[in-house]
Design a protein around this motif. Structure first.
Motif, PDB file in Angstrom:
ATOM      1  N   ILE A 135       0.826  -1.221   0.000  1.00  0.00           N
ATOM      2  CA  ILE A 135       0.000   0.000   0.000  1.00  0.00           C
ATOM      3  C   ILE A 135       0.859   1.270   0.000  1.00  0.00           C
ATOM      4  CG2 ILE A 135      -1.689   1.321   1.332  1.00  0.00           C
ATOM      5  CD1 ILE A 135      -3.051  -1.276   2.045  1.00  0.00           C
ATOM      6  N   PRO A 136       1.908   1.384   0.862  1.00  0.00           N
ATOM      7  CA  PRO A 136       2.746   2.589   0.784  1.00  0.00           C
ATOM      8  C   PRO A 136       3.382   2.804  -0.579  1.00  0.00           C
ATOM      9  CG  PRO A 136       3.181   1.419   2.824  1.00  0.00           C
ATOM     10  CD  PRO A 136       2.262   0.549   2.017  1.00  0.00           C
ATOM     11  N   VAL A 137       3.817   1.728  -1.230  1.00  0.00           N
ATOM     12  CA  VAL A 137       4.462   1.876  -2.546  1.00  0.00           C
ATOM     13  C   VAL A 137       3.459   2.406  -3.571  1.00  0.00           C
ATOM     14  CG1 VAL A 137       5.430   0.580  -4.493  1.00  0.00           C
ATOM     15  CG2 VAL A 137       6.257   0.139  -2.170  1.00  0.00           C
ATOM     16  N   PHE A 138       2.262   1.856  -3.584  1.00  0.00           N
ATOM     17  CA  PHE A 138       1.226   2.340  -4.512  1.00  0.00           C
ATOM     18  C   PHE A 138       0.805   3.772  -4.145  1.00  0.00           C
ATOM     19  CE2 PHE A 138      -0.566  -0.886  -7.466  1.00  0.00           C
ATOM     20  CZ  PHE A 138       0.381  -1.877  -7.248  1.00  0.00           C
ATOM     21  N   SER A 139       0.730   4.071  -2.843  1.00  0.00           N
ATOM     22  CA  SER A 139       0.377   5.434  -2.414  1.00  0.00           C
ATOM     23  C   SER A 139       1.425   6.428  -2.892  1.00  0.00           C
ATOM     24  CB  SER A 139       0.279   5.499  -0.887  1.00  0.00           C
ATOM     25  OG  SER A 139      -0.756   4.685  -0.421  1.00  0.00           O
ATOM     26  N   PHE A 140       2.705   6.041  -2.774  1.00  0.00           N
ATOM     27  CA  PHE A 140       3.792   6.918  -3.216  1.00  0.00           C
ATOM     28  C   PHE A 140       3.675   7.193  -4.717  1.00  0.00           C
ATOM     29  CE2 PHE A 140       8.035   6.954  -5.240  1.00  0.00           C
ATOM     30  CZ  PHE A 140       8.452   8.210  -4.801  1.00  0.00           C
ATOM     31  N   ALA A 141       3.421   6.148  -5.503  1.00  0.00           N
ATOM     32  CA  ALA A 141       3.296   6.328  -6.956  1.00  0.00           C
ATOM     33  C   ALA A 141       2.140   7.279  -7.290  1.00  0.00           C
ATOM     34  CB  ALA A 141       3.082   4.973  -7.626  1.00  0.00           C
ATOM     35  N   THR A 259       8.160  14.914  -0.702  1.00  0.00           N
ATOM     36  CA  THR A 259       6.798  15.175  -0.221  1.00  0.00           C
ATOM     37  C   THR A 259       5.865  14.012  -0.576  1.00  0.00           C
ATOM     38  OG1 THR A 259       6.378  16.468  -2.229  1.00  0.00           O
ATOM     39  CG2 THR A 259       6.917  17.698  -0.243  1.00  0.00           C
ATOM     40  N   SER A 260       6.073  13.418  -1.757  1.00  0.00           N
ATOM     41  CA  SER A 260       5.241  12.274  -2.157  1.00  0.00           C
ATOM     42  C   SER A 260       5.504  11.076  -1.250  1.00  0.00           C
ATOM     43  CB  SER A 260       5.524  11.896  -3.609  1.00  0.00           C
ATOM     44  OG  SER A 260       5.276  12.978  -4.469  1.00  0.00           O
ATOM     45  N   LEU A 261       6.768  10.854  -0.916  1.00  0.00           N
ATOM     46  CA  LEU A 261       7.140   9.740  -0.042  1.00  0.00           C
ATOM     47  C   LEU A 261       6.524   9.924   1.353  1.00  0.00           C
ATOM     48  CD1 LEU A 261       9.060   7.217  -0.158  1.00  0.00           C
ATOM     49  CD2 LEU A 261      10.771   8.642   0.966  1.00  0.00           C
ATOM     50  N   THR A 262       6.603  11.143   1.861  1.00  0.00           N
ATOM     51  CA  THR A 262       6.055  11.431   3.192  1.00  0.00           C
ATOM     52  C   THR A 262       4.539  11.294   3.193  1.00  0.00           C
ATOM     53  OG1 THR A 262       7.842  13.053   3.390  1.00  0.00           O
ATOM     54  CG2 THR A 262       6.173  13.072   5.097  1.00  0.00           C
ATOM     55  N   THR A 263       3.890  11.822   2.159  1.00  0.00           N
ATOM     56  CA  THR A 263       2.436  11.700   2.052  1.00  0.00           C
ATOM     57  C   THR A 263       2.019  10.233   1.961  1.00  0.00           C
ATOM     58  OG1 THR A 263       2.346  13.798   0.849  1.00  0.00           O
ATOM     59  CG2 THR A 263       0.396  12.405   0.721  1.00  0.00           C
ATOM     60  N   ALA A 264       2.772   9.460   1.180  1.00  0.00           N
ATOM     61  CA  ALA A 264       2.434   8.040   1.014  1.00  0.00           C
ATOM     62  C   ALA A 264       2.467   7.308   2.353  1.00  0.00           C
ATOM     63  CB  ALA A 264       3.403   7.391   0.031  1.00  0.00           C
ATOM     64  N   GLY A 265       3.503   7.564   3.153  1.00  0.00           N
ATOM     65  CA  GLY A 265       3.599   6.920   4.465  1.00  0.00           C
ATOM     66  C   GLY A 265       2.446   7.288   5.359  1.00  0.00           C
ATOM     67  N   ALA A 266       2.087   8.593   5.354  1.00  0.00           N
ATOM     68  CA  ALA A 266       1.003   9.062   6.223  1.00  0.00           C
ATOM     69  C   ALA A 266      -0.342   8.500   5.770  1.00  0.00           C
ATOM     70  CB  ALA A 266       0.974  10.585   6.216  1.00  0.00           C
ATOM     71  N   VAL A 267      -0.624   8.568   4.468  1.00  0.00           N
ATOM     72  CA  VAL A 267      -1.923   8.127   3.952  1.00  0.00           C
ATOM     73  C   VAL A 267      -2.066   6.601   4.051  1.00  0.00           C
ATOM     74  CG1 VAL A 267      -3.345   7.973   1.861  1.00  0.00           C
ATOM     75  CG2 VAL A 267      -2.196  10.108   2.424  1.00  0.00           C
ATOM     76  N   ALA A 268      -0.968   5.877   3.788  1.00  0.00           N
ATOM     77  CA  ALA A 268      -1.047   4.418   3.835  1.00  0.00           C
ATOM     78  C   ALA A 268      -1.370   3.921   5.243  1.00  0.00           C
ATOM     79  CB  ALA A 268       0.269   3.816   3.357  1.00  0.00           C
ATOM     80  N   ALA A 269      -0.941   4.666   6.259  1.00  0.00           N
ATOM     81  CA  ALA A 269      -1.136   4.214   7.642  1.00  0.00           C
ATOM     82  C   ALA A 269      -2.546   4.453   8.157  1.00  0.00           C
ATOM     83  CB  ALA A 269      -0.140   4.922   8.555  1.00  0.00           C
ATOM     84  N   CYS A 270      -3.152   5.569   7.756  1.00  0.00           N
ATOM     85  CA  CYS A 270      -4.422   5.916   8.413  1.00  0.00           C
ATOM     86  C   CYS A 270      -5.451   6.523   7.471  1.00  0.00           C
ATOM     87  CB  CYS A 270      -4.160   6.885   9.562  1.00  0.00           C
ATOM     88  SG  CYS A 270      -3.340   8.362   9.009  1.00  0.00           S
ATOM     89  N   GLY A 271      -5.190   6.537   6.165  1.00  0.00           N
ATOM     90  CA  GLY A 271      -6.151   7.108   5.239  1.00  0.00           C
ATOM     91  C   GLY A 271      -5.909   8.584   4.994  1.00  0.00           C
TER      92      GLY A 271
END
Length: 349
Positions: A135-141, A259-271
């Motif tokens: 999920i984090p990898v897809f969120s980052f993309a 910023t994309s990497l940071t957003t991906a980590g945050a969104v993947a964890a809790c939406g």
């Protein structure tokens, strides 16, 4: 001397806000159906910390309270602090990057891009071999592609057109949300899981979720912190940055990736949790000014504190029924965004 004095004051300010975040976090662990005192909660937490467990002993506290504090509440609070801090840093970075006070991962559509990436990962399982980081990898993309598209649409020559930026962000966010809705309709067996995730919530989060989010968010945040000086130069204009020897194209790409990497980590964890990245940097900028060397670290601490408090409100204000924390942050962020629009209109921007 003035600079040194200012830096000394920054250190004091960072220490004060760090202590405030720790105290707020411990206090929030005491709020809930179980009656636990601040002293007892602090004792349980300190008894789990290496070295400090020589002075604080877990057997001095009941097993039930240890389970409530260490297994249920502390992971949730640490994750809220990490995600809130990450969103605060992303907001401060994007506002400096686009030279626009209304830039925010939610308004810019970056959160929606990360959300679509995660939704695709959930419904397709296309990269199941990646395990927990699927999920984090897809969120980052998704986040990176969205940021790049919005930036490309808003850029005319060497300038970023503010109106186009906002319209592109809002339009793309709406489009991505529609695609997510379409995927949910096609995959009704996953609809509850996706819907609750998109609303943003820390319910049932554990130490495992911290392990999932931390590598992405911490690496991204460290990169952004180290580029604070270069971001200061960007704010004064592209020509100024180039005169100072900064490779602007390379810097912009690194900022977008971080910023994309940071957003991906945050969104993947809790939406998707909106408006934290909009509100927090503004409050911090009022306190300490626009220098990113202090703006970004302080945005992390204030953002973390803000989300710990709002999440505690979300899980306790309706008794046993929990509200998604994204609803609470939107109640703060919506009026604040309208206030910013009104302020810009009065200035004729």
């Amino acid at each position: 001397m003035d600079v040194l004095k200012s830096r000394k004051n920054w250190k004091y300010l960072l220490i004060i806000f760090t202590l405030f975040l720790v105290i707020v976090g411990i206090f929030c662990t005491t709020i809930g159906s179980a009656n636990i005192s601040f002293k007892e909660s602090a004792g349980v937490i300190l008894s789990k910390v290496p070295l400090l467990n020589h002075w604080f002993h877990a057997e001095d506290y009941s097993q039930v309270h240890q389970t409530i504090i260490w297994t249920l509440r502390i992971p949730r609070i640490i994750l809220a602090a990490l995600v809130g801090g990450a969103l605060g840093v992303i907001g401060g970075t994007l506002q400096g990057f686009f030279k626009n006070p209304m830039a925010d991962p939610y308004v810019m559509g970056v959160s929606s891009g990360a959300g679509l990436g995660a939704t695709v990962a959930i419904v397709t399982g296309a990269a199941g071999f990646l395990g927990m980081i699927e999920i984090p990898v897809f969120s980052f993309a998704g986040a990176f592609l969205t940021t790049w598209i919005v930036y490309s649409l808003a850029r005319v020559g060497k300038k970023v057109v503010v109106t186009t930026l906002l319209l592109a962000g809002v339009a793309l966010s709406a489009f991505l949300s529609a695609v997510m809705s379409f995927l949910m309709v096609l995959n009704t067996e996953d609809i509850d899981k996706i819907y609750l995730w998109l609303m943003g919530s820390f319910a049932n989060k554990s130490w495992e979720h911290i392990q999932l989010a931390a590598p992405f968010t911490i690496i991204g945040i460290i990169v952004l912190f180290t580029l604070a000086k270069e971001m200061n130069a960007m704010v004064f204009g592209d020509s100024t940055a180039q005169h100072l020897g900064i490779n602007l194209g390379k810097l912009q790409i690194i900022l977008l990736v971080a910023t994309s990497l940071t957003t991906a980590g945050a969104v993947a964890a809790c939406g998707s949790i909106g408006f934290v990245g909009l509100i927090v940097p503004h409050i911090v900028r009022i306190l300490v000014g626009p220098d990113h060397r202090i703006l970004l670290p302080l945005s992390f601490l204030v953002g973390g504190t803000f989300l710990v408090i709002t999440d505690t409100i979300a899980r306790t204000c309706m008794g046993s029924q929990e509200i998604p924390v994204g609803v609470i942050t939107a109640l703060f962020g919506g009026p604040f965004f309208i206030y910013l629009l009104k302020k810009k209109k009065e200035r004729g921007i």
